[in-house]
Design a protein around this motif. Sequence first.
Motif, PDB file in Angstrom:
ATOM      1  N   ARG A 503      -0.651   4.417  11.503  1.00  0.00           N
ATOM      2  CA  ARG A 503      -0.128   3.365  10.621  1.00  0.00           C
ATOM      3  C   ARG A 503       1.369   3.562  10.385  1.00  0.00           C
ATOM      4  NH1 ARG A 503      -3.049   4.477   6.685  1.00  0.00           N
ATOM      5  NH2 ARG A 503      -1.524   5.554   5.361  1.00  0.00           N
ATOM      6  N   GLU A 504       1.803   4.823  10.195  1.00  0.00           N
ATOM      7  CA  GLU A 504       3.216   5.100   9.929  1.00  0.00           C
ATOM      8  C   GLU A 504       4.084   4.699  11.145  1.00  0.00           C
ATOM      9  OE1 GLU A 504       3.153   9.210   8.901  1.00  0.00           O
ATOM     10  OE2 GLU A 504       2.806   8.824   6.762  1.00  0.00           O
ATOM     11  N   LEU A 505       3.595   4.969  12.344  1.00  0.00           N
ATOM     12  CA  LEU A 505       4.367   4.586  13.550  1.00  0.00           C
ATOM     13  C   LEU A 505       4.520   3.073  13.640  1.00  0.00           C
ATOM     14  CD1 LEU A 505       2.885   7.071  16.204  1.00  0.00           C
ATOM     15  CD2 LEU A 505       5.200   7.108  15.232  1.00  0.00           C
ATOM     16  N   ARG A 506       3.440   2.354  13.285  1.00  0.00           N
ATOM     17  CA  ARG A 506       3.515   0.894  13.337  1.00  0.00           C
ATOM     18  C   ARG A 506       4.438   0.350  12.254  1.00  0.00           C
ATOM     19  NH1 ARG A 506      -2.921  -0.319  14.295  1.00  0.00           N
ATOM     20  NH2 ARG A 506      -2.940   0.229  16.533  1.00  0.00           N
ATOM     21  N   ASP A 507       4.319   0.961  11.048  1.00  0.00           N
ATOM     22  CA  ASP A 507       5.133   0.469   9.931  1.00  0.00           C
ATOM     23  C   ASP A 507       6.615   0.770  10.127  1.00  0.00           C
ATOM     24  OD1 ASP A 507       2.825  -0.414   8.808  1.00  0.00           O
ATOM     25  OD2 ASP A 507       2.606   1.258   7.370  1.00  0.00           O
ATOM     26  N   SER A 508       6.963   1.712  11.057  1.00  0.00           N
ATOM     27  CA  SER A 508       8.381   2.036  11.283  1.00  0.00           C
ATOM     28  C   SER A 508       9.139   0.853  11.939  1.00  0.00           C
ATOM     29  CB  SER A 508       8.489   3.271  12.182  1.00  0.00           C
ATOM     30  OG  SER A 508       8.044   2.958  13.504  1.00  0.00           O
ATOM     31  N   ASN A 509       8.355  -0.033  12.577  1.00  0.00           N
ATOM     32  CA  ASN A 509       8.956  -1.226  13.244  1.00  0.00           C
ATOM     33  C   ASN A 509       9.967  -0.838  14.324  1.00  0.00           C
ATOM     34  OD1 ASN A 509       8.962  -4.016  13.513  1.00  0.00           O
ATOM     35  ND2 ASN A 509      10.793  -4.259  12.252  1.00  0.00           N
ATOM     36  N   MET A 510       9.759   0.360  14.891  1.00  0.00           N
ATOM     37  CA  MET A 510      10.672   0.835  15.937  1.00  0.00           C
ATOM     38  C   MET A 510      10.166   0.510  17.352  1.00  0.00           C
ATOM     39  SD  MET A 510      11.544   4.615  14.395  1.00  0.00           S
ATOM     40  CE  MET A 510      12.465   5.110  15.838  1.00  0.00           C
ATOM     41  N   PHE A 511       8.824   0.341  17.455  1.00  0.00           N
ATOM     42  CA  PHE A 511       8.245   0.273  18.794  1.00  0.00           C
ATOM     43  C   PHE A 511       7.629  -1.099  19.076  1.00  0.00           C
ATOM     44  CE2 PHE A 511       7.790   4.587  17.030  1.00  0.00           C
ATOM     45  CZ  PHE A 511       8.661   5.259  17.879  1.00  0.00           C
ATOM     46  N   ILE A 512       7.622  -1.408  20.354  1.00  0.00           N
ATOM     47  CA  ILE A 512       7.041  -2.695  20.788  1.00  0.00           C
ATOM     48  C   ILE A 512       5.553  -2.706  20.503  1.00  0.00           C
ATOM     49  CG2 ILE A 512       6.568  -4.188  22.793  1.00  0.00           C
ATOM     50  CD1 ILE A 512       9.156  -3.115  24.029  1.00  0.00           C
TER      51      ILE A 512
END
Length: 535
Positions: A503-512
């Motif tokens: 969830r944290e990786l998705r919420d970072s809005n860094m990745f496609i």
Amino acid sequence: MIEIFIPKRIKNYYVLPQRILGFDINKTAVHAAQILCSGAQIVIEKLMHEPIDTDASRSYNERVAQAISALVKRADRPDIIRTSLNSSAIVFKEVTFPFTDSDKIKMVTPFEIEASLPFNLSQAVVDVLITQAQIEEKKATVLAAAAQKTSVQEQLAYFEAAGVPVQAVTIDVFDLYGFYSMIPESDAPGSVVLIDIGYYMTRILLLIDGKLKLVRTVPKGVITIAKNLGNLLSLTTSQSLEEFIRFGFEKHDGPDYYKAVSQACSDFWQTVQFTLQSFGTGIPSGKIDRVLMLGSGSEIAGMRQYAANFLQLDVVVFDPQTILKNKSITIRQGQRIEQSSILSLATAFSTALTSEINLRQGELEVPTTMQFAQQLITAIVLAALIIGSLFGYTWWQKRKITKSVMSSEREMVTVINNLQLSDSRTLDEALADAERKVNREEELWFAFSRQTRFSFLKALQDLSSAIDRQGVGLKLRRLVITPNYLTLEGEVKDFNGLKVLERELRDSNMFILVPALQELKINEKLFFKKNGAQE
């Protein structure tokens, strides 16, 4: 002749090279002239003559045909054969029309001269020579010529008996006029009379300012003078003819011979003088400026001087070599234009003035199928030449471009090799080597660039802010950051921590895209959004 596909000539310019054979037939010999016309140039190739056999057991037609056949064998293969009809068989009349269109003139002329003909118009062949065309005044003056069809048929019969095809039957005086008009000074102002003295007849032409005005044919010639001389000297005609041709007026056996020759010539020149006097009404000045004497009779010694004294006119022997002053006419080495060759050469010449003259008309015309076949063959040959030329030009251009491309490729390979980007000999391989080397260099230098270093730190900072390493129990073994993606290797303590990390990786809005994490051990390549790693 109608040009079905392409014209053979345009005025005095020959589109296709043509070899023309011209014939002059008289009672004792047949003369022929062979010329080659190409473009604007005319080459006099051969001047020939063949005596007519004197064997009385055969008809005159057979003997003439034999002479024609012998001349054709001596000539190169001709494209066109022309023969001139004796003007003694032709009726001439000058006519003026209130228009200048040649086709219209030819259509109307027969009806204009019908009343002057001693034979029925249906039995006549008519042609016209346009001597003067006044375009602004819309007026044309022509010299009409009418011959009986039987006369033309008799002329053609000689060639048919010899198996020789004839394309044109011309008129001797018109041919002489065309020949004279090719001399550069022929259009000089004033009145000039051409007197062509043959063995059996004499042709007389009146020219005003270089334009043909009147023509006459006198049924007297050198033979007439020889007969008169033979009667005076008690000689046979053959003996007196030999004496006259050999000595002329210059035999020194005594005054009796000179007196006899002068008396024998007097009757002939009286007839000529009467003809010239009849021309007076057609001469604006009323006076003949000059007389040009030509033909076999002009070569007789003393004839010119006698004529000048008798006529009280300026008489000059015409030099046929003056035709060579025309820069478009040359003569083959070893050939010389004699007086006896003038008419056959004039018949072969087809000038802009006389090119349309042809008494072979109507039912006497060359069969259309033959014309069509000649034109069709010519068209096919030309089409083949044009198509071949196009293919040849295309091949040459393609070869030229190919050579240019190959040269450029070699030059490019040399440049790449000199830059030590490749040692290959082909362009494709050299470009591939250079591209790989440049990409490696680009990646290497990218790592040291300020923009790259800044982006890397920014991505690392954003990632550290987004992930609670202690909370999820992340043990990071390897982290690779490139301009386009991030590789994350490690493990978390439990599945709950795995879900929180996802969830944290998705919420970072860094990745496609962040995939669903299924295992505690992580080895994922995450691609940055556009400009995701940029500040």
